[in-house]
Design a protein around this motif. Sequence first.
Motif, PDB file in Angstrom:
ATOM      1  N   GLY A 161      21.858   6.455  25.787  1.00 51.51           N
ATOM      2  CA  GLY A 161      20.949   6.548  24.651  1.00 51.51           C
ATOM      3  C   GLY A 161      19.841   7.550  24.898  1.00 51.51           C
ATOM      4  O   GLY A 161      19.772   8.185  25.948  1.00 51.51           O
ATOM      5  N   MET A 162      18.980   7.693  23.893  1.00 46.28           N
ATOM      6  CA  MET A 162      17.790   8.539  24.068  1.00 46.28           C
ATOM      7  C   MET A 162      16.576   7.710  23.668  1.00 46.28           C
ATOM      8  O   MET A 162      16.563   7.015  22.651  1.00 46.28           O
ATOM      9  N   ALA A 163      15.576   7.751  24.527  1.00 43.32           N
ATOM     10  CA  ALA A 163      14.373   6.946  24.337  1.00 43.32           C
ATOM     11  C   ALA A 163      13.226   7.806  23.824  1.00 43.32           C
ATOM     12  O   ALA A 163      13.162   9.017  24.091  1.00 43.32           O
ATOM     13  N   ASN A 211      17.237   4.847  20.858  1.00 45.96           N
ATOM     14  CA  ASN A 211      18.432   4.961  20.023  1.00 45.96           C
ATOM     15  C   ASN A 211      19.633   4.826  20.952  1.00 45.96           C
ATOM     16  O   ASN A 211      19.867   5.679  21.812  1.00 45.96           O
ATOM     17  N   ILE A 212      20.352   3.694  20.809  1.00 45.54           N
ATOM     18  CA  ILE A 212      21.484   3.401  21.686  1.00 45.54           C
ATOM     19  C   ILE A 212      22.746   3.966  21.049  1.00 45.54           C
ATOM     20  O   ILE A 212      23.081   3.628  19.899  1.00 45.54           O
ATOM     21  N   PHE A 213      23.445   4.806  21.773  1.00 44.80           N
ATOM     22  CA  PHE A 213      24.630   5.468  21.218  1.00 44.80           C
ATOM     23  C   PHE A 213      25.799   4.487  21.088  1.00 44.80           C
ATOM     24  O   PHE A 213      25.993   3.610  21.945  1.00 44.80           O
ATOM     25  N   ASP A 214      26.562   4.672  20.008  1.00 42.65           N
ATOM     26  CA  ASP A 214      27.774   3.869  19.768  1.00 42.65           C
ATOM     27  C   ASP A 214      27.472   2.372  19.836  1.00 42.65           C
ATOM     28  O   ASP A 214      28.179   1.579  20.483  1.00 42.65           O
ATOM     29  N   PHE A 215      26.424   1.979  19.136  1.00 44.75           N
ATOM     30  CA  PHE A 215      25.981   0.593  19.170  1.00 44.75           C
ATOM     31  C   PHE A 215      25.369   0.240  17.823  1.00 44.75           C
ATOM     32  O   PHE A 215      24.531   0.984  17.295  1.00 44.75           O
ATOM     33  N   THR A 261      21.092  15.212  24.901  1.00 43.70           N
ATOM     34  CA  THR A 261      21.300  14.015  25.715  1.00 43.70           C
ATOM     35  C   THR A 261      22.768  13.864  26.096  1.00 43.70           C
ATOM     36  O   THR A 261      23.102  13.596  27.261  1.00 43.70           O
ATOM     37  N   LEU A 262      23.660  14.059  25.118  1.00 43.80           N
ATOM     38  CA  LEU A 262      25.092  13.950  25.393  1.00 43.80           C
ATOM     39  C   LEU A 262      25.550  15.035  26.362  1.00 43.80           C
ATOM     40  O   LEU A 262      26.405  14.778  27.227  1.00 43.80           O
TER      41      LEU A 262
END
Length: 330
Positions: A257-259, A277-281, A321-322
């Motif tokens: 994720g990115m904080a 923001n939590i990815f794929d969640f 981030t990715l």
Amino acid sequence: MKIYNQLSEFKKLNNAVVTIGTFDGVHYGHQKIIKRLCELAKSTGGESVILTFFPHPRMIIDPENQDLKMINTIKEKAEILANLGVDHLIITPFTRDFSNLDATDYIKNILIDTIGTKQIIVGYDHRFGKDRKGGMNELQQFSKVYGYEIEEIPEQDINDVAVSSTKIRKALLDGDVSLAAKYLGYHFSISGPVIKGDKIGRTIGFPTANIFVEETYKIIPSDGIYAVTVEMGFESGDGSLEFKPTTHNSQLTTYQGMAYIGQRPTINGMTRNIEVNIFDFNREIYGQTIKMNFLKFLRHDVKFTGLEALTEQLHQDKRDTLAFFASNPA
């Protein structure tokens, strides 16, 4: 690892191998002392004991100074020490009365009569007792009286990379979480329950989990955007004195994720937020405790002209981030 919140809770051991300190951050230098502590306890058939203090002594001796923040909460410190293989952690409430205990009473009443110390491991220039007057001279002087052995870890062995809790705090306040991780030997983290926010992130495609940090003494890194991993699925404590290493928790799940840390200047925010923001969640996790591990600082907080410009930048932040995770696989 067994935890004691008062010296009176501790049952005297036959062969205690002891080290003493605040150990804020439990950084590389601290880990060398603790590794030696556990090795010595194992080789002599003893049990490893860490005597630490809470609050931090400086918070009691200089209460007007509100600037000192801790790298670890007391629970985070316990988790790290459990993972390092420590048998017993005594968390002594640091008070004015305790600070006035002279070195002689400190050794006899605490180390000998209460803990049952047979061996002591200390870092170079370790000080203790009233006005920090106790040191190696006093420990050596009383070792013959009480029958314990002392081992001092040399300065060059602890500070071979010039590690200090002060340097780590500065790195975090500068947002340099990569440098902090290099000193710590692990990624700095923030934990707390997820609380309700104003849900603006949802309207622009970036829903966030807002984290409430209960411990006001916990240091918070500089405002900005960070690449993080998010852990959830913590077991609720059962109130026992045991603290099991996290490797025993098979239910723990980790996400990328990115904080964001800041006051959200684009929408004229008034309070400092910590959100991720939590990815794929896409689950609702209000009330659950999550842990964010800070891997890399991406950019400083900026006031944009509006939500459209902010959204555009957040898409770029996610790509950055990715890209970081792609080039730094776990």
